[in-house]
Design a protein around this motif. Sequence first.
Motif, PDB file in Angstrom:
ATOM      1  N   CYS A   1      14.896  18.524  16.285  1.00  0.00           N
ATOM      2  CA  CYS A   1      15.706  19.362  15.407  1.00  0.00           C
ATOM      3  C   CYS A   1      16.541  20.362  16.186  1.00  0.00           C
ATOM      4  O   CYS A   1      16.155  20.803  17.277  1.00  0.00           O
ATOM      5  CB  CYS A   1      14.801  20.136  14.436  1.00  0.00           C
ATOM      6  SG  CYS A   1      13.955  19.100  13.230  1.00  0.00           S
ATOM      7  N   LEU A   2      17.669  20.738  15.586  1.00  0.00           N
ATOM      8  CA  LEU A   2      18.482  21.856  16.059  1.00  0.00           C
ATOM      9  C   LEU A   2      18.393  22.941  14.995  1.00  0.00           C
ATOM     10  O   LEU A   2      18.991  22.822  13.923  1.00  0.00           O
ATOM     11  CB  LEU A   2      19.934  21.430  16.278  1.00  0.00           C
ATOM     12  CG  LEU A   2      20.885  22.523  16.773  1.00  0.00           C
ATOM     13  CD1 LEU A   2      20.502  22.990  18.179  1.00  0.00           C
ATOM     14  CD2 LEU A   2      22.327  22.046  16.747  1.00  0.00           C
TER      15      LEU A   2
ATOM     16  N   GLU B   1       4.668  23.265  12.083  1.00  0.00           N
ATOM     17  CA  GLU B   1       3.616  22.378  12.569  1.00  0.00           C
ATOM     18  C   GLU B   1       4.014  20.902  12.478  1.00  0.00           C
ATOM     19  O   GLU B   1       3.208  20.017  12.767  1.00  0.00           O
ATOM     20  CB  GLU B   1       2.308  22.604  11.796  1.00  0.00           C
ATOM     21  CG  GLU B   1       2.345  22.153  10.352  1.00  0.00           C
ATOM     22  CD  GLU B   1       2.813  23.241   9.390  1.00  0.00           C
ATOM     23  OE1 GLU B   1       2.592  23.081   8.177  1.00  0.00           O
ATOM     24  OE2 GLU B   1       3.368  24.242   9.883  1.00  0.00           O
ATOM     25  N   ALA B   2       5.270  20.637  12.099  1.00  0.00           N
ATOM     26  CA  ALA B   2       5.706  19.252  11.872  1.00  0.00           C
ATOM     27  C   ALA B   2       6.133  18.590  13.180  1.00  0.00           C
ATOM     28  O   ALA B   2       7.316  18.371  13.441  1.00  0.00           O
ATOM     29  CB  ALA B   2       6.843  19.212  10.864  1.00  0.00           C
ATOM     30  N   PHE B   3       5.143  18.271  14.009  1.00  0.00           N
ATOM     31  CA  PHE B   3       5.417  17.562  15.262  1.00  0.00           C
ATOM     32  C   PHE B   3       5.201  16.065  15.054  1.00  0.00           C
ATOM     33  O   PHE B   3       4.317  15.674  14.293  1.00  0.00           O
ATOM     34  CB  PHE B   3       4.485  18.075  16.377  1.00  0.00           C
ATOM     35  CG  PHE B   3       4.736  19.505  16.751  1.00  0.00           C
ATOM     36  CD1 PHE B   3       5.845  19.844  17.517  1.00  0.00           C
ATOM     37  CD2 PHE B   3       3.883  20.504  16.334  1.00  0.00           C
ATOM     38  CE1 PHE B   3       6.077  21.164  17.866  1.00  0.00           C
ATOM     39  CE2 PHE B   3       4.108  21.821  16.676  1.00  0.00           C
ATOM     40  CZ  PHE B   3       5.213  22.151  17.446  1.00  0.00           C
TER      41      PHE B   3
ATOM     42  N   GLU C   1       5.034  35.622   7.394  1.00  0.00           N
ATOM     43  CA  GLU C   1       4.620  34.749   8.492  1.00  0.00           C
ATOM     44  C   GLU C   1       5.655  33.652   8.714  1.00  0.00           C
ATOM     45  O   GLU C   1       6.154  33.066   7.751  1.00  0.00           O
ATOM     46  CB  GLU C   1       3.264  34.108   8.172  1.00  0.00           C
ATOM     47  CG  GLU C   1       2.126  35.101   8.021  1.00  0.00           C
ATOM     48  CD  GLU C   1       1.828  35.852   9.314  1.00  0.00           C
ATOM     49  OE1 GLU C   1       2.063  35.273  10.395  1.00  0.00           O
ATOM     50  OE2 GLU C   1       1.386  37.004   9.233  1.00  0.00           O
ATOM     51  N   PRO C   2       5.983  33.357   9.973  1.00  0.00           N
ATOM     52  CA  PRO C   2       6.883  32.224  10.235  1.00  0.00           C
ATOM     53  C   PRO C   2       6.333  30.948   9.600  1.00  0.00           C
ATOM     54  O   PRO C   2       5.155  30.608   9.763  1.00  0.00           O
ATOM     55  CB  PRO C   2       6.896  32.133  11.763  1.00  0.00           C
ATOM     56  CG  PRO C   2       6.574  33.519  12.226  1.00  0.00           C
ATOM     57  CD  PRO C   2       5.586  34.045  11.218  1.00  0.00           C
ATOM     58  N   TYR C   3       7.191  30.266   8.867  1.00  0.00           N
ATOM     59  CA  TYR C   3       6.782  29.042   8.164  1.00  0.00           C
ATOM     60  C   TYR C   3       7.442  27.798   8.762  1.00  0.00           C
ATOM     61  O   TYR C   3       6.814  26.761   8.929  1.00  0.00           O
ATOM     62  CB  TYR C   3       7.149  29.152   6.683  1.00  0.00           C
ATOM     63  CG  TYR C   3       7.004  27.850   5.930  1.00  0.00           C
ATOM     64  CD1 TYR C   3       5.762  27.447   5.442  1.00  0.00           C
ATOM     65  CD2 TYR C   3       8.102  26.999   5.727  1.00  0.00           C
ATOM     66  CE1 TYR C   3       5.609  26.243   4.771  1.00  0.00           C
ATOM     67  CE2 TYR C   3       7.959  25.796   5.056  1.00  0.00           C
ATOM     68  CZ  TYR C   3       6.717  25.418   4.581  1.00  0.00           C
ATOM     69  OH  TYR C   3       6.570  24.222   3.927  1.00  0.00           O
ATOM     70  N   GLY C   4       8.721  27.911   9.058  1.00  0.00           N
ATOM     71  CA  GLY C   4       9.454  26.750   9.545  1.00  0.00           C
ATOM     72  C   GLY C   4      10.857  27.144   9.951  1.00  0.00           C
ATOM     73  O   GLY C   4      11.156  28.321  10.173  1.00  0.00           O
ATOM     74  N   VAL C   5      11.721  26.155  10.023  1.00  0.00           N
ATOM     75  CA  VAL C   5      13.116  26.390  10.385  1.00  0.00           C
ATOM     76  C   VAL C   5      14.015  25.624   9.440  1.00  0.00           C
ATOM     77  O   VAL C   5      13.638  24.589   8.873  1.00  0.00           O
ATOM     78  CB  VAL C   5      13.415  25.959  11.844  1.00  0.00           C
ATOM     79  CG1 VAL C   5      12.678  26.852  12.828  1.00  0.00           C
ATOM     80  CG2 VAL C   5      13.077  24.491  12.077  1.00  0.00           C
TER      81      VAL C   5
ATOM     82  N   PRO D   1       7.524  17.329  29.790  1.00  0.00           N
ATOM     83  CA  PRO D   1       6.077  17.063  29.833  1.00  0.00           C
ATOM     84  C   PRO D   1       5.281  17.675  28.692  1.00  0.00           C
ATOM     85  O   PRO D   1       4.200  17.182  28.357  1.00  0.00           O
ATOM     86  CB  PRO D   1       5.649  17.663  31.176  1.00  0.00           C
ATOM     87  CG  PRO D   1       6.718  18.656  31.519  1.00  0.00           C
ATOM     88  CD  PRO D   1       7.984  18.091  30.968  1.00  0.00           C
ATOM     89  N   THR D   2       5.769  18.751  28.067  1.00  0.00           N
ATOM     90  CA  THR D   2       4.991  19.400  27.005  1.00  0.00           C
ATOM     91  C   THR D   2       5.347  18.899  25.610  1.00  0.00           C
ATOM     92  O   THR D   2       4.687  19.275  24.639  1.00  0.00           O
ATOM     93  CB  THR D   2       5.181  20.931  27.044  1.00  0.00           C
ATOM     94  OG1 THR D   2       6.537  21.253  26.690  1.00  0.00           O
ATOM     95  CG2 THR D   2       4.864  21.482  28.423  1.00  0.00           C
ATOM     96  N   ALA D   3       6.381  18.074  25.485  1.00  0.00           N
ATOM     97  CA  ALA D   3       6.774  17.556  24.171  1.00  0.00           C
ATOM     98  C   ALA D   3       5.733  16.545  23.684  1.00  0.00           C
ATOM     99  O   ALA D   3       5.065  15.878  24.475  1.00  0.00           O
ATOM    100  CB  ALA D   3       8.147  16.908  24.254  1.00  0.00           C
ATOM    101  N   THR D   4       5.606  16.445  22.369  1.00  0.00           N
ATOM    102  CA  THR D   4       4.577  15.580  21.779  1.00  0.00           C
ATOM    103  C   THR D   4       4.682  14.153  22.278  1.00  0.00           C
ATOM    104  O   THR D   4       3.688  13.536  22.662  1.00  0.00           O
ATOM    105  CB  THR D   4       4.686  15.606  20.241  1.00  0.00           C
ATOM    106  OG1 THR D   4       4.634  16.963  19.795  1.00  0.00           O
ATOM    107  CG2 THR D   4       3.545  14.820  19.609  1.00  0.00           C
ATOM    108  N   ASN D   5       5.887  13.605  22.269  1.00  0.00           N
ATOM    109  CA  ASN D   5       6.116  12.245  22.757  1.00  0.00           C
ATOM    110  C   ASN D   5       6.807  12.240  24.125  1.00  0.00           C
ATOM    111  O   ASN D   5       7.467  11.267  24.492  1.00  0.00           O
ATOM    112  CB  ASN D   5       6.949  11.454  21.745  1.00  0.00           C
ATOM    113  CG  ASN D   5       6.184  11.192  20.464  1.00  0.00           C
ATOM    114  OD1 ASN D   5       4.961  11.097  20.467  1.00  0.00           O
ATOM    115  ND2 ASN D   5       6.900  11.079  19.353  1.00  0.00           N
ATOM    116  N   LYS D   6       6.653  13.370  24.833  1.00  0.00           N
ATOM    117  CA  LYS D   6       7.238  13.535  26.177  1.00  0.00           C
ATOM    118  C   LYS D   6       8.761  13.482  26.186  1.00  0.00           C
ATOM    119  O   LYS D   6       9.372  13.249  27.231  1.00  0.00           O
ATOM    120  CB  LYS D   6       6.680  12.465  27.143  1.00  0.00           C
ATOM    121  CG  LYS D   6       5.164  12.406  27.198  1.00  0.00           C
ATOM    122  CD  LYS D   6       4.559  13.783  27.506  1.00  0.00           C
ATOM    123  CE  LYS D   6       3.023  13.708  27.540  1.00  0.00           C
ATOM    124  NZ  LYS D   6       2.403  15.051  27.702  1.00  0.00           N
TER     125      LYS D   6
END
Length: 208
Positions: free
Chosen positions: A186-187, A178-180, A147-151, A23-28
């Motif tokens: 992603c893993l 922020e790339a939603f 600062e955390p930037y990405g993965v 339910p909390t995922a951008t595209n569910k």
Amino acid sequence: MTHLHSSAGDEACSPPLVFQDHPTATNKIRLAYVDAVEEDWQFRVLWSRQHTSTANAPQAQKRYNGAHCQRCCMIFRLCQACGQSARLPNGGVTWVIPAEENPEQNWSGITDIAPTCARCIDEAIMGPRFCTRLRRGCHVYAVRHAEPYGVLADVYRQHDSDPKAAILVEKNAIVPLEAFPLLESCLATQLVVQLSDLTSLADNLVPC
């Protein structure tokens, strides 16, 4: 970008990956393990499981020894070699940076190399478990902001005929936090941070 290598005795643990409704995922819908637990996610991204080959190690250590440790070092400013604090008495955190990633030459500050305490600098540079680029030359800095930037992550997509099935699209991609909704497909294997306010700790260039 150079990766932080797992220590000897760590091995990838790869249960099947699927796309699951959430339910909390951008595209569910988001990438998940078939036996997913909430600890598999942080920063809203699924993390790679790695376990140690030591038979009597605690279960949590078996499941989260690899990528989890790299993340902990980044978040809590711990030394990638010994696991102790990499903070300096007068402020900042000790970070060993490859010579080609020079803050004075328009380097972005983005790295997946974890901090190193002053006692372990030689081990981080020469040890077989760590970044091989450091052996070709590096600088040591006191870093005041990280600062955390990405993965660093493997990117998946849904199968055309089976939307629950996960198909690998790209390995070792740098994906911003922020790339939603991409991040939810992603893993992640490494946390990437952006360093700023760096001060050189004397002339610590290691010759090639």
